[in-house]
Design a protein around this motif. Structure first.
Motif, PDB file in Angstrom:
ATOM      1  N   GLN A 115      12.015  -1.757  -3.325  1.00 22.84           N
ATOM      2  CA  GLN A 115      10.995  -2.779  -3.134  1.00 22.84           C
ATOM      3  C   GLN A 115      11.668  -4.103  -2.785  1.00 22.84           C
ATOM      4  O   GLN A 115      12.743  -4.413  -3.315  1.00 22.84           O
ATOM      5  CB  GLN A 115      10.145  -2.970  -4.396  1.00 22.84           C
ATOM      6  N   ASP A 214      14.150 -10.625  10.689  1.00 18.70           N
ATOM      7  CA  ASP A 214      14.006  -9.493   9.770  1.00 18.70           C
ATOM      8  C   ASP A 214      14.966  -9.662   8.588  1.00 18.70           C
ATOM      9  O   ASP A 214      16.092  -9.166   8.612  1.00 18.70           O
ATOM     10  CB  ASP A 214      14.291  -8.182  10.499  1.00 18.70           C
ATOM     11  N   ASN A 229       8.013  -6.338  10.551  1.00 19.79           N
ATOM     12  CA  ASN A 229       7.509  -5.400   9.541  1.00 19.79           C
ATOM     13  C   ASN A 229       7.350  -4.042  10.226  1.00 19.79           C
ATOM     14  O   ASN A 229       6.305  -3.716  10.772  1.00 19.79           O
ATOM     15  CB  ASN A 229       6.177  -5.878   8.972  1.00 19.79           C
ATOM     16  N   GLU A 230       8.416  -3.254  10.197  1.00 23.01           N
ATOM     17  CA  GLU A 230       8.422  -1.995  10.950  1.00 23.01           C
ATOM     18  C   GLU A 230       7.461  -0.964  10.392  1.00 23.01           C
ATOM     19  O   GLU A 230       7.054  -0.055  11.110  1.00 23.01           O
ATOM     20  CB  GLU A 230       9.845  -1.444  10.994  1.00 23.01           C
ATOM     21  N   THR A 231       7.086  -1.093   9.106  1.00 25.70           N
ATOM     22  CA  THR A 231       6.170  -0.117   8.517  1.00 25.70           C
ATOM     23  C   THR A 231       4.787  -0.171   9.155  1.00 25.70           C
ATOM     24  O   THR A 231       4.042   0.807   9.122  1.00 25.70           O
ATOM     25  CB  THR A 231       6.034  -0.343   6.997  1.00 25.70           C
ATOM     26  N   ILE A 232       4.429  -1.316   9.750  1.00 28.24           N
ATOM     27  CA  ILE A 232       3.129  -1.425  10.430  1.00 28.24           C
ATOM     28  C   ILE A 232       3.306  -1.562  11.946  1.00 28.24           C
ATOM     29  O   ILE A 232       2.385  -1.957  12.655  1.00 28.24           O
ATOM     30  CB  ILE A 232       2.318  -2.616   9.884  1.00 28.24           C
ATOM     31  N   THR A 235       7.805  -4.459  15.239  1.00 26.19           N
ATOM     32  CA  THR A 235       9.239  -4.420  15.492  1.00 26.19           C
ATOM     33  C   THR A 235       9.662  -5.671  16.260  1.00 26.19           C
ATOM     34  O   THR A 235       8.827  -6.479  16.672  1.00 26.19           O
ATOM     35  CB  THR A 235       9.597  -3.175  16.310  1.00 26.19           C
TER      36      THR A 235
END
Length: 428
Positions: A115, A214, A229-232, A235
């Protein structure tokens, strides 16, 4: 957070080690229950107040809490090196982790995945952002807290330790209106700090500046900053593509790490933008090769690349306790036979005092290799010439290598033999 408004106004006393364990209800596994851990004025709160304050006083960049079988180790990173501060009883671990998660607004009951979070604090008239990383380990979660000053006014090339002639070269380089300027180096070499210093120097109310990072480490006044925020799907390439529709004058891309990002950055440079970015590379010439290896056509790199800066941070000898050493010309001839030894050469050695925590070193010195891309270098890039050929041409045009600059700092007594040998070993 309200708790931190009064933080550091008075120095808290270090609580007794036995009193540091949070007096809270625990689950069947002995873990602190979240609601109890939030109790006001808990010992975990006092504990973190103390260790954060000590880290600020010692000018540490990171605080590490590491769980081992029989103890929790507290370490600070000072001038790039980790220093063990204290080993604490293992039963304090749960309270520490829970308190940090509460401050960082992380999931307290999630212990299986990493986290990341952050929170802010104030030390007098200075504000700090604390960036938190929690990593699940075999014996328990490990915490790293990075202390980042929120004061963007502190960024300057002079404060990085750049030589006057390096600052002049960079000033000429960043005065251009379009193209790409790349800062190269490994992790921890100060690339981001240098970029922030350049942005602070060239930004103005008449120029729109957007960054994509980043993560966003330092918040700069008057600058539009975007976090990856690569999770959403956010990039570098996605953000950069959208940023171009915002009509910026200057774009900072935290890192060029793939072909898509590189090609969009080059397209931005071709259409009149000044693009600043970083790449992981050994030196200036290797950074050019890195861009070509990503698959960017050589003629585009040659047409848009305006300059490359490669740098390292080396520890400086403490100015309060360093002593004059005996200069050994044979040592220098052995490690750098081509280096001309100045007549006034001198060396200094570390000693150790209270001001440097008895380490003999205080602060770090930026060693910068600067390559303005000339017409001749452009032709070599276009032909995909060998690195040795490009480096030879760059040196003929006046480029000083990292190796030469480090040797210069050594013979002027600014860095010690240990720092010199470490840098030379890294460059080989």
């Amino acid at each position: 957070m309200s708790m931190f408004r009064s933080l550091f106004r008075k120095r808290p006393k270090l609580p007794d080690v036995k009193a540091l364990e949070p007096y809270a209800k625990k689950d069947s596994e002995g873990n602190v229950i979240a609601a109890s851990a939030q109790k006001k004025n808990s010992s975990a709160e006092e504990f973190l107040d103390f260790w954060i304050q000590k880290a600020v006083e010692m000018e540490a960049s990171d605080i590490h809490f590491e769980r081992y079988r029989t103890y929790v180790r507290v370490r600070y990173r000072i001038d790039g090196n980790l220093k063990t501060i204290r080993n604490l009883p293992v039963n304090l671990h749960s309270g520490i982790v829970t308190r940090v998660k509460i401050l960082s607004k992380l999931k307290i009951d999630e212990k299986r995945i990493p986290q990341d979070g952050r929170f802010s604090l104030t030390n007098g008239d200075k504000k700090f952002d604390v960036r938190v990383s929690i990593l699940p380990g075999y014996l328990g979660e490990c915490i790293v807290m990075r202390l980042l000053s929120s004061d963007g006014e502190n960024f300057s090339l002079q404060k990085l330790g750049a030589r006057d002639r390096d600052v002049e070269k960079l000033n000429r380089l960043v005065s251009i209106q379009n193209g790409i300027i790349v800062v190269a180096g490994p992790t921890g070499s100060g690339k981001s700090t240098t970029l922030y210093s350049i942005i602070k120097k060239i930004s103005s109310p008449e120029r729109k500046v957007i960054t994509v990072e980043d993560p966003v480490e330092y918040q700069l006044s008057g600058i539009n900053q975007v976090s990856v925020n690569e999770t959403i799907g956010m990039t570098f390439a996605t953000a950069l593509r959208s940023m171009l529709r915002q009509a910026p004058n200057i774009i900072l891309v935290g890192e060029i790490r793939d072909r898509e990002t590189a090609e969009i950055a080059i397209r931005a440079a071709l259409t009149g933008h000044l693009v600043l970015s970083t790449v992981h590379a050994k030196d200036t010439i290797n950074a050019i090769t890195r861009l070509l290896d990503l698959g960017v056509p050589s003629y585009l790199v040659a047409a848009t690349l305006r300059g490359v800066l490669s740098q390292r941070l080396v520890r400086k000898l403490c100015p309060h306790c360093a002593k004059a050493g005996v200069f050994d010309p044979e040592f220098l001839k052995e490690i750098a036979p081509e280096f001309p030894i100045p007549e006034d050469a001198k060396v200094s050695e570390p000693v150790g005092c209270e001001r440097c925590l008895n380490m003999g070193y205080k602060g770090r010195q930026a060693v910068m290799e600067i390559l303005p891309v000339s017409g001749t270098i452009q032709k070599l890039i276009d032909r995909k010439s060998d690195e040795d050929i490009m480096r030879q041409q760059a040196c003929q045009e006046g480029m000083e290598t990292l190796r030469e600059i480090a040797l210069e700092h050594y013979v002027h007594g600014e860095i010690g033999q240990e720092a010199l040998l470490a840098l030379l070993a890294e460059m080989n």
